[in-house]
Enzyme design. Structure first.
Site, PDB file in Angstrom:
ATOM      1  N   LYS A 115      -1.827  -4.468 -17.242  1.00  0.00           N
ATOM      2  CA  LYS A 115      -2.984  -4.313 -16.344  1.00  0.00           C
ATOM      3  C   LYS A 115      -2.505  -4.213 -14.890  1.00  0.00           C
ATOM      4  O   LYS A 115      -1.600  -4.954 -14.474  1.00  0.00           O
ATOM      5  CB  LYS A 115      -3.908  -5.531 -16.505  1.00  0.00           C
ATOM      6  CG  LYS A 115      -5.039  -5.642 -15.466  1.00  0.00           C
ATOM      7  CD  LYS A 115      -6.083  -4.553 -15.584  1.00  0.00           C
ATOM      8  CE  LYS A 115      -7.099  -4.607 -14.441  1.00  0.00           C
ATOM      9  NZ  LYS A 115      -7.982  -3.420 -14.418  1.00  0.00           N
ATOM     10  N   CYS A 141      -7.424   2.998  -7.508  1.00  0.00           N
ATOM     11  CA  CYS A 141      -8.512   2.166  -8.045  1.00  0.00           C
ATOM     12  C   CYS A 141      -9.799   2.426  -7.256  1.00  0.00           C
ATOM     13  O   CYS A 141      -9.823   2.262  -6.041  1.00  0.00           O
ATOM     14  CB  CYS A 141      -8.180   0.680  -7.984  1.00  0.00           C
ATOM     15  SG  CYS A 141      -9.611  -0.312  -8.490  1.00  0.00           S
TER      16      CYS A 141
HETATM   17  O1  DOR Z   1     -11.200   2.662 -13.471  1.00  0.00           O
HETATM   18  C1  DOR Z   1     -10.448   1.791 -13.023  1.00  0.00           C
HETATM   19  N1  DOR Z   1     -10.752   0.491 -13.149  1.00  0.00           N
HETATM   20  N2  DOR Z   1      -9.308   2.138 -12.382  1.00  0.00           N
HETATM   21  C2  DOR Z   1      -8.493   1.238 -11.781  1.00  0.00           C
HETATM   22  O2  DOR Z   1      -7.500   1.621 -11.190  1.00  0.00           O
HETATM   23  C3  DOR Z   1      -8.801  -0.171 -11.834  1.00  0.00           C
HETATM   24  C4  DOR Z   1      -9.837  -0.540 -12.821  1.00  0.00           C
HETATM   25  C5  DOR Z   1     -10.555  -1.789 -12.325  1.00  0.00           C
HETATM   26  O3  DOR Z   1      -9.995  -2.882 -12.517  1.00  0.00           O
HETATM   27  O4  DOR Z   1     -11.624  -1.666 -11.717  1.00  0.00           O
END
Ligand code: DOR
Length: 310
Positions: free
Chosen positions: A45, A129
């Site tokens: 993660k 993100c």
């Molecule tokens: O879609 C996503 N969700 N991409 C990311 O890089 C992080 C993740 C999140 O933790 O929100």
């Protein structure tokens, strides 16, 4: 005889398939399930310097065409994943570590610690993100991306990769590729992260389906396959010295074959893995092998970037 085996950054992968970071890789139990699956590798993660609980729930919802999420980077802090990487048996399968610092300094501190651990783990730096309120996606700001890559390249003396957001304009493909090509240490480009800040609406309830950010979140699954393929192919064409990892909309062998044709060397699975579980990798390996055999390819390396234009 067809093989799914390939090499990437000097390591051998029995299959090109693994999880998209964020999907079923939060803790040791989930990571060990990926390890026990038929995936060719696994990625942890996206981590931050300190542990995070992430955004309020509900924050992930599957729909008939894919998923929307606004997780907000819940993770156990980079030390946890670094400990996992130290204990990992690299003879079983390669391991990637996804790093998503909330600042340049945080990324530097994390990659320095990973460097000092001197492991075969491969860093995927998340520049995309969409879900942390107040933190814009770095790779949509080309100057910020340039500064980040300059700093990380200077600190981290090994090849690494970048997780990119989708782009939707040829000028943006050109600009992003130009920045990435300034950094030889950027050995691979993972395309794409979720399609950020979309809105899914439930008409019965006349309501959004996830709580954070008034319902805005990143799309995955069927919604994003053509956008993912375009981004894979755009960077494959523009960055000939680098490898591309495909991510987006994969739930069958045919989808993997499309990513390989577009130029992917490895392929990640997100929404479909979340929904189907780690058993998906055995199914996808079998489906991909059947397509390669039917078409007379001896290995996935023969398919990479073979896409024809009209
Ligand atoms: O879609 C996503 N969700 N991409 C990311 O890089 C992080 C993740 C999140 O933790 O929100």
């Amino acid at each position: 005889m067809t093989t799914l085996s390939t090499t990437f950054l000097g390591q051998t992968f029995a299959s090109p398939l693994f999880n998209a970071s964020g999907v079923r890789c939060f803790d040791k139990d989930e990571l060990n399930s990926l390890l026990a699956s038929a995936s060719g590798s696994l990625v942890t993660k996206s981590c931050t310097r300190e542990a995070r609980t992430g955004n309020p729930e509900p924050r992930y919802v599957a729909t008939p065409l894919g998923s929307i999420n606004s997780m907000g980077l819940p993770n156990k802090g980079y030390g946890y994943y670094l400990d996992y990487a130290k204990a990992h048996d690299y003879s079983k399968k390669p391991l990637f570590m996804s790093v998503a610092g909330l600042s340049l300094d945080d990324n530097i501190a994390m990659v320095a610690a990973i460097r000092d651990a001197a492991l075969p783990a491969i860093v995927e730096l998340n520049l995309s993100c969409p879900n942390v309120p107040g933190k814009p996606q770095i790779a949509y700001d080309f100057d910020a991306m340039d500064r980040m890559l300059a700093a990380v390249s200077a600190e981290y003396d090994r090849p690494f990769g970048v997780k990119m957001p989708p782009y939707f304009d040829i000028a943006h493909f050109d600009l992003a590729a130009e920045v990435l090509n300034r950094y030889p240490a950027v050995a691979f480009i993972t395309c794409i992260n979720s399609v950020g800040n979309a809105l899914v609406i439930d008409i019965e309830r006349e309501e959004v389906v996830i709580k954070p950010k008034d319902g805005f979140g990143g799309l995955g699954g069927d919604y994003v396959l053509p956008t993912a393929l375009a981004n894979v192919n755009a960077f494959h064409r523009r960055c000939p010295e680098k490898r591309v990892i495909g991510c987006g909309g994969v739930r069958s062998g045919e989808h993997i074959f499309m990513h390989l044709l577009a130029g992917a060397s490895l392929v990640q699975v997100g929404t479909a893995l979340q929904e189907e579980g780690p058993g998906i990798f055995a199914r996808l390996n079998a489906e991909l092998a059947a397509i390669l055999e039917r078409k007379g390819y001896a290995s996935i390396d023969e398919v990479r970037g073979r896409l024809k234009t009209l």
